[in-house]
Scaffold this motif. Structure first.
Motif, PDB file in Angstrom:
ATOM      1  N   TYR A 142       0.926  -1.136  -0.123  1.00 12.37           N
ATOM      2  CA  TYR A 142      -0.012   0.057  -0.164  1.00 12.37           C
ATOM      3  C   TYR A 142       0.970   1.253   0.098  1.00 12.37           C
ATOM      4  CZ  TYR A 142      -3.148   3.896   1.108  1.00 12.37           C
ATOM      5  OH  TYR A 142      -4.078   4.620   1.012  1.00 12.37           O
ATOM      6  N   HIS A 143       1.988   1.121   0.568  1.00  8.56           N
ATOM      7  CA  HIS A 143       2.988   2.325   0.798  1.00  8.56           C
ATOM      8  C   HIS A 143       3.901   2.304  -0.150  1.00  8.56           C
ATOM      9  CE1 HIS A 143       0.668   1.964   4.787  1.00  8.56           C
ATOM     10  NE2 HIS A 143       0.596   3.282   4.512  1.00  8.56           N
ATOM     11  N   CYS A 149       4.119   4.562   6.748  1.00  5.33           N
ATOM     12  CA  CYS A 149       2.773   5.140   6.994  1.00  5.33           C
ATOM     13  C   CYS A 149       2.886   6.101   8.422  1.00  5.33           C
ATOM     14  CB  CYS A 149       1.757   4.045   7.408  1.00  5.33           C
ATOM     15  SG  CYS A 149      -0.057   4.568   7.824  1.00  5.33           S
ATOM     16  N   PRO A 154      -1.302   1.168  11.313  1.00  5.26           N
ATOM     17  CA  PRO A 154      -2.329   1.681  10.642  1.00  5.26           C
ATOM     18  C   PRO A 154      -3.629   0.672  10.203  1.00  5.26           C
ATOM     19  CG  PRO A 154      -0.279   0.762   9.184  1.00  5.26           C
ATOM     20  CD  PRO A 154       0.043   0.743  10.796  1.00  5.26           C
ATOM     21  N   CYS A 175      -5.617   2.923   3.391  1.00  9.68           N
ATOM     22  CA  CYS A 175      -5.143   3.247   4.522  1.00  9.68           C
ATOM     23  C   CYS A 175      -5.763   4.360   5.245  1.00  9.68           C
ATOM     24  CB  CYS A 175      -3.663   3.013   4.342  1.00  9.68           C
ATOM     25  SG  CYS A 175      -2.765   3.328   5.965  1.00  9.68           S
ATOM     26  N   CYS A 177      -4.175   6.702   6.704  1.00 10.59           N
ATOM     27  CA  CYS A 177      -3.277   7.724   6.053  1.00 10.59           C
ATOM     28  C   CYS A 177      -3.613   8.373   4.761  1.00 10.59           C
ATOM     29  CB  CYS A 177      -1.586   7.201   6.214  1.00 10.59           C
ATOM     30  SG  CYS A 177      -1.239   6.202   4.599  1.00 10.59           S
TER      31      CYS A 177
END
Ligand SMILES: [Zn+2]
Ligand SMILES: [Zn+2]
Ligand SMILES: [Zn+2]
Length: 425
Positions: A142-143, A149, A154, A175, A177
């Motif tokens: 995801y990051h 994050c 998260p 997420c 964030c």
């Protein structure tokens, strides 16, 4: 912690859910632990030595899975660990996604902490051809590769789009964030570079995995057929003309055999064997002492290699010899397990190329689970499940009957040539 007991059939353990396999139980998806985690003191040992050299086989326990470390059951217990550890809430209004210890409810670890609906396992995992298996690295994915994050723990959501075609393209990961406001499309998992090398300690079926693995990992669906290929070795329990000697040398005479193996001077070895063979031993076999000495020497020479396993071809050859000519069997060590008669072949069948028919009224096959492979059954590295527990392996006995038919080889050869000619024309 709640305790759960599930039962899986013995044959299933041998074929599809042995150590390292993923199993679906009513509440969760798990991985069957390795033999080092089983209570092997409680298993039922089979008293036999196979022709491949297995000396310690045991029957798979009946009650075989416990989640939560249940210590004592009559036939031992086979713990199952949660795998994959990433789960998602089944409620489409909630969509929480994360490692189960972050998202489970306090009361029931199989339910969502937010909405109390059932948690279901993540669809994707990673495997490599050395037998490793791991969660997909969702945080990094995801990051965009980093563990960056802004939240320490998260919270993710995995949302299905309107189309609902069932493909990965419909799924978006979010997420809190909000790095990807539109969500990260799951179809990108296949091109995610940080997930491409296997890594380390990717053996969740045992307590402590091994060092780094540099082979490529592939992303697969949890239920894909290439996640687990059980390596099952099969052999027939047939008496062979040598079985009486083999059994004696390997079991009752094993200490002496061990000493004899240490003697490199063959002349001295010959004399020591003579001295060891007391008259009461020789009479057991009903042959001349010198012949028995020769048998022992043959055994020592034959079995002195580093591999304890007979090769596949000699196993099959022995089986073929006994099945095609059961009358040569004179020293039947297992009379209850093997019984066969030659049937007369009439002239019509003979002309059709059938050489011999043997009616087998009693036959036993033994199947041993030796290990497993993942990803690539041809080029992969087998995980030997018994290596760390002193060569102990689960096995099942299968009793049956049948007909053995052998074809006339020269007629077969002629037929083969004939079809080749047809093909050329
Ligand atoms: Zn939920
Ligand atoms: Zn984040
Ligand atoms: Zn690996």
């Amino acid at each position: 912690m709640s305790k759960k007991i599930h039962s899986i059939r013995k044959s299933q353990l041998i074929f599809n859910s042995g150590p390292g396999a993923i199993v679906d139980l009513s509440d969760f998806s798990g991985i069957v632990t390795g033999l080092e985690c089983w209570d092997l003191d409680k298993v039922e040992r089979m008293e036999r030595r196979t022709r491949r050299g297995f000396t310690y086989l045991f029957k798979p326990p009946t009650i075989r899975s416990g989640y939560g470390g249940i210590p004592n059951y009559p036939h031992g217990v086979v713990p199952i660990k949660r795998f994959p550890t990433w789960v998602q809430c089944s409620n489409p209004e909630c969509n929480i996604f994360g490692q189960f210890w972050h998202v489970k409810s306090q009361r029931n670890e199989f339910k969502c902490q937010r909405c109390d609906n059932k948690l279901v396992p993540a669809r994707l995992i990673r495997i490599c051809k050395h037998g490793h298996i791991s969660d997909f690295p969702w945080h990094q994915f995801y990051h965009d590769g980093g563990d960056i994050c802004s939240f320490v723990e998260p919270k993710y959501r995995l949302v299905v789009s309107e189309q609902q075609s069932g493909s990965l393209n419909d799924l978006r990961l979010f997420c809190e964030c909000n790095r990807h406001p539109e969500g990260k499309n799951l179809v990108e998992v296949y091109s995610f570079p940080a997930g491409k090398v296997c890594g380390r300690r990717n053996q969740p079926w045992i307590d402590d995995g091994d060092g780094p693995c540099t082979v490529p990992a592939i992303v697969v669906l949890r239920g894909a057929s290439n996640v687990y290929f059980p390596m099952v070795l099969s052999e027939l329990t047939i008496p062979s003309s040598e079985s009486k000697y083999d059994k004696f040398f390997a079991q009752e005479f094993s200490r002496e055999i061990h000493t004899l193996r240490g003697l490199t001077n063959l002349k001295i070895r010959h004399e020591v064997i003579h001295d060891l063979l007391k008259p009461e031993i020789v009479t057991q076999f009903g042959i001349e002492k010198e012949q028995l000495v020769l048998k022992i020497e043959e055994y020592l020479n034959d079995d002195s290699g580093s591999s304890i396993f007979k090769d596949e071809e000699s196993i099959r050859r022995e089986e073929f010899d006994v099945l095609s000519n059961p009358t040569i069997v004179t020293e039947d060590i297992v009379p209850k397990l093997f019984s066969a008669n030659v049937v007369e072949v009439d002239s019509i069948l003979q002309r059709a190329g059938i050489d011999k028919i043997v009616a087998i009224s009693r036959l036993q096959e033994i199947r041993v689970l030796r290990g497993f492979l993942r990803a690539d059954p041809k080029d992969g590295k087998m995980v030997d499940i018994g290596e760390s527990v002193g060569g102990r392996y689960p096995a099942v006995e299968v009793n049956g009957e049948g007909l053995f038919i052998s074809f006339n080889e020269s007629q077969l050869n002629k037929w083969e040539k004939k079809t080749e000619c047809h093909r050329e024309m």
